[in-house]
Scaffold this motif. Structure first.
Motif, PDB file in Angstrom:
ATOM      1  N   ASN A  88       8.229   3.102  -2.668  1.00 48.28           N
ATOM      2  CA  ASN A  88       8.122   4.218  -3.607  1.00 48.28           C
ATOM      3  C   ASN A  88       7.188   3.900  -4.764  1.00 48.28           C
ATOM      4  O   ASN A  88       6.537   4.789  -5.315  1.00 48.28           O
ATOM      5  CB  ASN A  88       9.509   4.597  -4.139  1.00 48.28           C
ATOM      6  CG  ASN A  88      10.118   5.759  -3.370  1.00 48.28           C
ATOM      7  OD1 ASN A  88       9.632   6.118  -2.302  1.00 48.28           O
ATOM      8  ND2 ASN A  88      11.172   6.345  -3.891  1.00 48.28           N
ATOM      9  N   LEU A  91       3.809   4.400  -3.247  1.00 48.58           N
ATOM     10  CA  LEU A  91       3.543   5.828  -3.078  1.00 48.58           C
ATOM     11  C   LEU A  91       2.994   6.415  -4.368  1.00 48.58           C
ATOM     12  O   LEU A  91       2.069   7.241  -4.361  1.00 48.58           O
ATOM     13  CB  LEU A  91       4.814   6.555  -2.652  1.00 48.58           C
ATOM     14  CG  LEU A  91       4.708   8.061  -2.388  1.00 48.58           C
ATOM     15  CD1 LEU A  91       5.625   8.471  -1.250  1.00 48.58           C
ATOM     16  CD2 LEU A  91       5.059   8.882  -3.633  1.00 48.58           C
ATOM     17  N   LYS A  92       3.559   5.992  -5.498  1.00 49.36           N
ATOM     18  CA  LYS A  92       3.081   6.477  -6.799  1.00 49.36           C
ATOM     19  C   LYS A  92       1.689   5.940  -7.109  1.00 49.36           C
ATOM     20  O   LYS A  92       0.849   6.645  -7.662  1.00 49.36           O
ATOM     21  CB  LYS A  92       4.073   6.048  -7.888  1.00 49.36           C
ATOM     22  CG  LYS A  92       3.739   6.549  -9.285  1.00 49.36           C
ATOM     23  CD  LYS A  92       3.918   8.046  -9.406  1.00 49.36           C
ATOM     24  CE  LYS A  92       3.721   8.505 -10.851  1.00 49.36           C
ATOM     25  NZ  LYS A  92       3.807   9.976 -10.970  1.00 49.36           N
ATOM     26  N   ARG A  95      -0.822   7.381  -3.998  1.00 53.40           N
ATOM     27  CA  ARG A  95      -0.719   8.819  -3.742  1.00 53.40           C
ATOM     28  C   ARG A  95      -0.053   9.096  -2.398  1.00 53.40           C
ATOM     29  O   ARG A  95      -0.268   8.384  -1.421  1.00 53.40           O
ATOM     30  CB  ARG A  95      -2.080   9.528  -3.792  1.00 53.40           C
ATOM     31  CG  ARG A  95      -2.888   9.337  -5.049  1.00 53.40           C
ATOM     32  CD  ARG A  95      -3.857  10.475  -5.270  1.00 53.40           C
ATOM     33  NE  ARG A  95      -4.618  10.843  -4.103  1.00 53.40           N
ATOM     34  CZ  ARG A  95      -5.886  10.498  -3.877  1.00 53.40           C
ATOM     35  NH1 ARG A  95      -6.506   9.719  -4.732  1.00 53.40           N
ATOM     36  NH2 ARG A  95      -6.518  10.925  -2.814  1.00 53.40           N
ATOM     37  N   PRO A  96       0.781  10.143  -2.337  1.00 53.41           N
ATOM     38  CA  PRO A  96       1.507  10.471  -1.106  1.00 53.41           C
ATOM     39  C   PRO A  96       0.611  10.723   0.099  1.00 53.41           C
ATOM     40  O   PRO A  96       0.949  10.335   1.224  1.00 53.41           O
ATOM     41  CB  PRO A  96       2.277  11.744  -1.494  1.00 53.41           C
ATOM     42  CG  PRO A  96       2.446  11.651  -2.969  1.00 53.41           C
ATOM     43  CD  PRO A  96       1.204  10.988  -3.472  1.00 53.41           C
ATOM     44  N   ILE A 100       2.031   7.899   2.845  1.00 52.08           N
ATOM     45  CA  ILE A 100       2.906   8.383   3.909  1.00 52.08           C
ATOM     46  C   ILE A 100       2.221   8.339   5.278  1.00 52.08           C
ATOM     47  O   ILE A 100       2.805   7.833   6.248  1.00 52.08           O
ATOM     48  CB  ILE A 100       3.440   9.792   3.578  1.00 52.08           C
ATOM     49  CG1 ILE A 100       4.387   9.709   2.364  1.00 52.08           C
ATOM     50  CG2 ILE A 100       4.177  10.390   4.769  1.00 52.08           C
ATOM     51  CD1 ILE A 100       4.889  11.056   1.886  1.00 52.08           C
ATOM     52  N   GLY A 140      10.581   8.101   0.212  1.00 57.17           N
ATOM     53  CA  GLY A 140       9.281   8.658  -0.163  1.00 57.17           C
ATOM     54  C   GLY A 140       9.268  10.174  -0.123  1.00 57.17           C
ATOM     55  O   GLY A 140       8.781  10.826  -1.057  1.00 57.17           O
ATOM     56  N   TYR A 144       9.016  12.679  -3.212  1.00 49.68           N
ATOM     57  CA  TYR A 144       7.916  13.644  -3.159  1.00 49.68           C
ATOM     58  C   TYR A 144       8.403  15.052  -3.497  1.00 49.68           C
ATOM     59  O   TYR A 144       7.773  15.767  -4.290  1.00 49.68           O
ATOM     60  CB  TYR A 144       7.301  13.598  -1.764  1.00 49.68           C
ATOM     61  CG  TYR A 144       6.148  14.538  -1.523  1.00 49.68           C
ATOM     62  CD1 TYR A 144       4.927  14.362  -2.164  1.00 49.68           C
ATOM     63  CD2 TYR A 144       6.266  15.600  -0.627  1.00 49.68           C
ATOM     64  CE1 TYR A 144       3.861  15.218  -1.930  1.00 49.68           C
ATOM     65  CE2 TYR A 144       5.212  16.456  -0.372  1.00 49.68           C
ATOM     66  CZ  TYR A 144       4.009  16.263  -1.025  1.00 49.68           C
ATOM     67  OH  TYR A 144       2.957  17.120  -0.793  1.00 49.68           O
ATOM     68  N   ASP A 215      -0.914  16.064  -2.825  1.00 50.41           N
ATOM     69  CA  ASP A 215      -0.297  15.007  -3.628  1.00 50.41           C
ATOM     70  C   ASP A 215       0.652  15.543  -4.696  1.00 50.41           C
ATOM     71  O   ASP A 215       1.839  15.259  -4.678  1.00 50.41           O
ATOM     72  CB  ASP A 215      -1.379  14.148  -4.285  1.00 50.41           C
ATOM     73  CG  ASP A 215      -2.101  13.293  -3.266  1.00 50.41           C
ATOM     74  OD1 ASP A 215      -1.416  12.657  -2.446  1.00 50.41           O
ATOM     75  OD2 ASP A 215      -3.346  13.262  -3.272  1.00 50.41           O
TER      76      ASP A 215
END
Length: 470
Positions: A88, A91-92, A95-96, A100, A140, A144, A215
């Motif tokens: 996570n 991910l931040k 960017r998603p 992902i 995630g 999101y 995003d």
């Protein structure tokens, strides 16, 4: 605990209608915007979560004996849990739309290669690798969703994509029944075909996801400028101006918060129940007297009912602005199913018990995740709390892998799950009382010290410790 409704979130939210022309109905425009988000976001993330697999027939074909199958099932959850917090964070950072699809390619490739597994040792290595790759998906996707919707609107969205787990359980039974006809084709067993087909499909879908994932609201190209401003303003009002940037101190805030661990225990007991249903329903049905093929088909209705119940419960949880009471209700329903399963040896009541147990177990997964995230302030702390709750909670999968070993009655398995459901009810009651107490204390502090929303910038880095956060 209930969170502030959109209508009661303060005068600033009402003023968001000023972004729109005065000659249109603002309420209809708001509804259209949220539906627009749903159309662009929910189908995609639901398909992402639907990418799962089934291992029917593997135990026999790999000559697994004793607890080897259980160990192979359990070993997955250790790396799965360890990677959720760093995932996570990444991910931040990345960017998603990048992170992902990246982890999807990893787990899809591993799943594809699992069709080549020919020994117990190879299966264990493959399961560890799969846990490392797949661990970031659920936290995630949950994180999101929380970046796009205010808290009161998250349950039915998260419930929608988590219901894909129930759909996967139902579809998996049909898939396993159908793929049995590929047994021996090209020298592969049926379970090898399952890994090959689903693995390749996951990799293909990951490449498409890279171009389809948006995003954040502020960069969403499918929204107009007015719509983007409305969504961003709504989210800011809902969070009371909590910080959105990355900082290591938010990680430590999450790690030091005792409420995180109570929610993790709650989620663990819920997942033990859910994994027990997902992993062992076909075996339970088979041991009630049905053939292996019919057991696969008869596993469809329990999961189909669970899917419908997940969506319905999530919808009403948002509508009534409540989380804890729904967890208590669903845990009680699931407990009734397991009590029936514990006390009967007849196929009819046993099958009805499986339906009841699944119908109560799966809605709790969505509601408990939303509850933990919705009571955490700030983007980064919320992301870490969600990862901790889901990561620690998934250790329950290890328990689920070892408790069903006494067919056909499975007394120890059913008894363990009944105890877990009771613990879930206790944890939920503790957290309902805690959140109510904290809200009351904060209201008294704001009244005593004259704190109002105009001062939210002073408390933006305190996360849910802010006196303005409810």
């Amino acid at each position: 605990m209930s969170v502030p409704t959109q209508e009661k979130a303060g005068s600033e939210r009402v003023s968001s209608t000023s972004y729109f022309s005065s000659d249109v109905n603002a309420a209809n425009l708001k509804g259209r915007i949220w539906r627009k988000l749903d159309t662009h976001l929910l189908p995609l993330i639901t398909l992402l979560y639907l990418m799962s697999f089934l291992v029917a027939g593997m135990a026999e074909d790999l000559h697994l004996v004793g607890l080897q199958y259980n160990i192979a099932a359990a070993i997955f959850f250790i790396p799965y849990c360890l990677v959720e917090v760093p995932s996570n964070v990444l991910l931040k950072v990345f960017r998603p739309s990048r992170w992902i699809p990246f982890i999807m390619v990893l787990w899809g490739t591993i799943m594809t290669l699992m069709c080549l597994v020919n020994s117990y040792q190879g299966l264990v290595i493959a399961r560890v690798s799969l846990g490392l790759a797949e661990g970031g998906l659920l936290p995630g996707l949950t994180y999101y969703i929380s970046l796009w919707y205010p808290r009161q609107m998250q349950a039915k969205r998260i419930g929608t994509f988590i219901s894909a787990a129930a759909v996967a359980g139902a579809f998996g039974g049909i898939l396993a029944y159908g793929i049995q006809h590929l047994e021996g084709k090209a020298g592969l067993h049926g379970w090898q075909w399952i890994f090959l087909i689903e693995g390749l499909a996951t990799v293909l879908f990951a490449f498409l996801a890279y171009f389809l994932i948006h995003d954040y609201p502020e960069t969403a190209t499918f929204l107009t400028e007015e719509e983007r401003q409305f969504v961003m303003r709504t989210l800011e009002d809902d969070s009371k101006g909590q910080a959105t940037h990355f900082s290591a101190k938010f990680v430590w805030q999450a790690l030091a918060d005792w409420k995180t661990y109570v929610q993790a225990i709650n989620f663990m007991t819920i997942l033990i129940t859910g994994y027990a249903v997902a992993l062992f329903t076909p075996s339970i049905i088979h041991n009630l007297g049905f053939s292996a093929a019919n057991a696969q088909l008869l596993s469809v209705p329990p999961f189909a009912c669970a899917c419908v119940c997940t969506i319905v419960v999530s919808f009403y949880s948002d509508r009534l602005n409540l989380r804890g009471p729904f967890i208590v209700l669903c845990s009680t329903i699931s407990m009734i199913g397991y009590v029936v399963a514990y006390t009967t040896s007849k196929p009819g009541p046993g099958y009805a018990a499986a339906v009841i147990a699944a119908s109560g177990a799966f809605p709790n997964v969505a509601i408990s995740v939303v509850w933990a995230g919705g009571n955490t302030g700030g983007h980064m702390k919320r992301g870490i709390v969600l990862a901790l709750v889901i990561g620690l909670g998934n250790l329950g999968g290890i328990c689920s892998s070892f408790i069903y070993y006494q067919p056909p009655r499975f007394h120890k398995g059913h008894g363990t799950v009944i105890g877990c459901l009771g613990m879930s009810i206790v944890c939920s009651c503790i957290m309902m009382w805690t959140y109510k107490r904290l809200n009351k204390e904060k209201e008294e502090q704001c009244a005593r010290e004259g704190i109002n929303e105009g001062m939210k910038d002073l408390y933006c880095e305190l996360a849910d410790e802010s006196p303005l956060f409810r």
